[in-house]
Design a protein around this motif. Structure first.
Motif, PDB file in Angstrom:
ATOM      1  N   ASP A  16      10.969 -10.516  42.074  1.00  0.00           N
ATOM      2  CA  ASP A  16      10.168  -9.365  42.454  1.00  0.00           C
ATOM      3  C   ASP A  16       8.967  -9.824  43.278  1.00  0.00           C
ATOM      4  O   ASP A  16       8.307 -10.813  42.933  1.00  0.00           O
ATOM      5  CB  ASP A  16       9.698  -8.634  41.193  1.00  0.00           C
ATOM      6  CG  ASP A  16       9.012  -7.331  41.529  1.00  0.00           C
ATOM      7  OD1 ASP A  16       9.718  -6.314  41.643  1.00  0.00           O
ATOM      8  OD2 ASP A  16       7.775  -7.336  41.699  1.00  0.00           O
ATOM      9  N   PHE A  17       8.675  -9.113  44.360  1.00  0.00           N
ATOM     10  CA  PHE A  17       7.577  -9.504  45.239  1.00  0.00           C
ATOM     11  C   PHE A  17       6.255  -9.600  44.502  1.00  0.00           C
ATOM     12  O   PHE A  17       5.405 -10.430  44.825  1.00  0.00           O
ATOM     13  CB  PHE A  17       7.467  -8.553  46.439  1.00  0.00           C
ATOM     14  CG  PHE A  17       7.163  -7.117  46.074  1.00  0.00           C
ATOM     15  CD1 PHE A  17       5.875  -6.690  45.860  1.00  0.00           C
ATOM     16  CD2 PHE A  17       8.190  -6.198  45.972  1.00  0.00           C
ATOM     17  CE1 PHE A  17       5.605  -5.373  45.531  1.00  0.00           C
ATOM     18  CE2 PHE A  17       7.943  -4.877  45.654  1.00  0.00           C
ATOM     19  CZ  PHE A  17       6.640  -4.463  45.425  1.00  0.00           C
ATOM     20  N   ASP A  18       6.046  -8.780  43.480  1.00  0.00           N
ATOM     21  CA  ASP A  18       4.783  -8.768  42.756  1.00  0.00           C
ATOM     22  C   ASP A  18       4.491 -10.117  42.096  1.00  0.00           C
ATOM     23  O   ASP A  18       3.333 -10.496  41.945  1.00  0.00           O
ATOM     24  CB  ASP A  18       4.800  -7.645  41.719  1.00  0.00           C
ATOM     25  CG  ASP A  18       3.407  -7.287  41.254  1.00  0.00           C
ATOM     26  OD1 ASP A  18       2.555  -6.987  42.119  1.00  0.00           O
ATOM     27  OD2 ASP A  18       3.164  -7.324  40.038  1.00  0.00           O
ATOM     28  N   ALA A  19       5.534 -10.855  41.748  1.00  0.00           N
ATOM     29  CA  ALA A  19       5.358 -12.160  41.103  1.00  0.00           C
ATOM     30  C   ALA A  19       4.788 -13.196  42.070  1.00  0.00           C
ATOM     31  O   ALA A  19       4.270 -14.224  41.634  1.00  0.00           O
ATOM     32  CB  ALA A  19       6.679 -12.647  40.525  1.00  0.00           C
ATOM     33  N   THR A  20       4.853 -12.930  43.368  1.00  0.00           N
ATOM     34  CA  THR A  20       4.367 -13.910  44.344  1.00  0.00           C
ATOM     35  C   THR A  20       2.868 -13.806  44.593  1.00  0.00           C
ATOM     36  O   THR A  20       2.292 -14.696  45.224  1.00  0.00           O
ATOM     37  CB  THR A  20       5.110 -13.777  45.685  1.00  0.00           C
ATOM     38  OG1 THR A  20       4.782 -12.527  46.292  1.00  0.00           O
ATOM     39  CG2 THR A  20       6.610 -13.898  45.495  1.00  0.00           C
ATOM     40  N   LYS A  21       2.230 -12.749  44.105  1.00  0.00           N
ATOM     41  CA  LYS A  21       0.806 -12.585  44.417  1.00  0.00           C
ATOM     42  C   LYS A  21      -0.052 -13.697  43.828  1.00  0.00           C
ATOM     43  O   LYS A  21      -1.148 -13.943  44.295  1.00  0.00           O
ATOM     44  CB  LYS A  21       0.306 -11.208  44.001  1.00  0.00           C
ATOM     45  CG  LYS A  21       0.231 -10.945  42.534  1.00  0.00           C
ATOM     46  CD  LYS A  21      -0.213  -9.511  42.294  1.00  0.00           C
ATOM     47  CE  LYS A  21      -0.035  -9.141  40.845  1.00  0.00           C
ATOM     48  NZ  LYS A  21      -0.208  -7.709  40.665  1.00  0.00           N
ATOM     49  N   ARG A  22       0.471 -14.428  42.862  1.00  0.00           N
ATOM     50  CA  ARG A  22      -0.306 -15.540  42.302  1.00  0.00           C
ATOM     51  C   ARG A  22      -0.514 -16.646  43.338  1.00  0.00           C
ATOM     52  O   ARG A  22      -1.356 -17.512  43.174  1.00  0.00           O
ATOM     53  CB  ARG A  22       0.349 -16.087  41.043  1.00  0.00           C
ATOM     54  CG  ARG A  22       1.712 -16.686  41.250  1.00  0.00           C
ATOM     55  CD  ARG A  22       2.345 -17.049  39.906  1.00  0.00           C
ATOM     56  NE  ARG A  22       3.730 -17.377  40.076  1.00  0.00           N
ATOM     57  CZ  ARG A  22       4.264 -18.536  39.705  1.00  0.00           C
ATOM     58  NH1 ARG A  22       3.533 -19.439  39.102  1.00  0.00           N
ATOM     59  NH2 ARG A  22       5.534 -18.764  39.895  1.00  0.00           N
ATOM     60  N   TYR A  23       0.251 -16.623  44.425  1.00  0.00           N
ATOM     61  CA  TYR A  23       0.107 -17.606  45.502  1.00  0.00           C
ATOM     62  C   TYR A  23      -0.861 -17.145  46.588  1.00  0.00           C
ATOM     63  O   TYR A  23      -1.100 -17.876  47.547  1.00  0.00           O
ATOM     64  CB  TYR A  23       1.469 -17.893  46.151  1.00  0.00           C
ATOM     65  CG  TYR A  23       2.441 -18.532  45.205  1.00  0.00           C
ATOM     66  CD1 TYR A  23       2.431 -19.899  44.978  1.00  0.00           C
ATOM     67  CD2 TYR A  23       3.368 -17.763  44.505  1.00  0.00           C
ATOM     68  CE1 TYR A  23       3.318 -20.496  44.087  1.00  0.00           C
ATOM     69  CE2 TYR A  23       4.263 -18.346  43.619  1.00  0.00           C
ATOM     70  CZ  TYR A  23       4.234 -19.711  43.419  1.00  0.00           C
ATOM     71  OH  TYR A  23       5.103 -20.289  42.545  1.00  0.00           O
TER      72      TYR A  23
END
Length: 147
Positions: A16-23
């Motif tokens: 899910d794209f939302d999981a990438t916001k940590r980057y």
């Protein structure tokens, strides 16, 4: 070979794209190519997974863009140009009013009806400052992020 060299410094994630916001940092560029919003009832091809990518998901994606942009990251997002199909449909123009929206031509070579193949507009939405004339992304910014 040059592309291979650049990709050595890239993380490709699946999920899910939302999981990438940590980057999301100032040195991060997100390219987002979600399932496109259908232009009409027969052009719906947005069910890559069990859950459909409907208007609520499009809003969730915009919220993601707001968040990563707020962290200093850049993003480029592509999607269908529903306004190009129906001039009264301002869905993306309203949703991404705070960002740069550019309409670009894309050629379609696949369609069950050969008469409907050809050029149509798609959207490139970004928080990247546009170049002179407002019709191109600043290649210096992209180059500095990519190598």
């Amino acid at each position: 070979m040059a592309d291979s060299d650049l990709l050595q410094r890239v993380d490709i994630l699946c999920g899910d794209f939302d999981a990438t916001k940590r980057y999301a940092r100032e040195d991060t560029l997100f390219y987002l190519d979600p399932p496109y919003k259908p232009l009409n009832s027969t052009s719906s091809f947005n069910t890559y997974v069990k859950e459909p990518f409907d208007d609520a998901e499009q809003v969730r994606l915009r919220n993601f863009c707001n968040e990563v942009s707020g962290r200093g990251s850049l993003f480029v997002l592509s999607n269908s140009d529903v306004k190009g199909y129906d001039p009264k449909d301002n869905f993306f123009d309203n949703l991404y009013a705070a960002y740069h929206i550019q309409r670009v031509f894309a050629t379609r070579m696949i369609n069950s009806n050969a008469e409907k193949r050809g050029k149509l507009t798609e959207l490139m939405i970004s928080n990247i400052e546009q170049g002179e004339g407002g019709n191109a992304y600043n290649p210096i910014v992209l180059k500095s992020l990519c190598g």
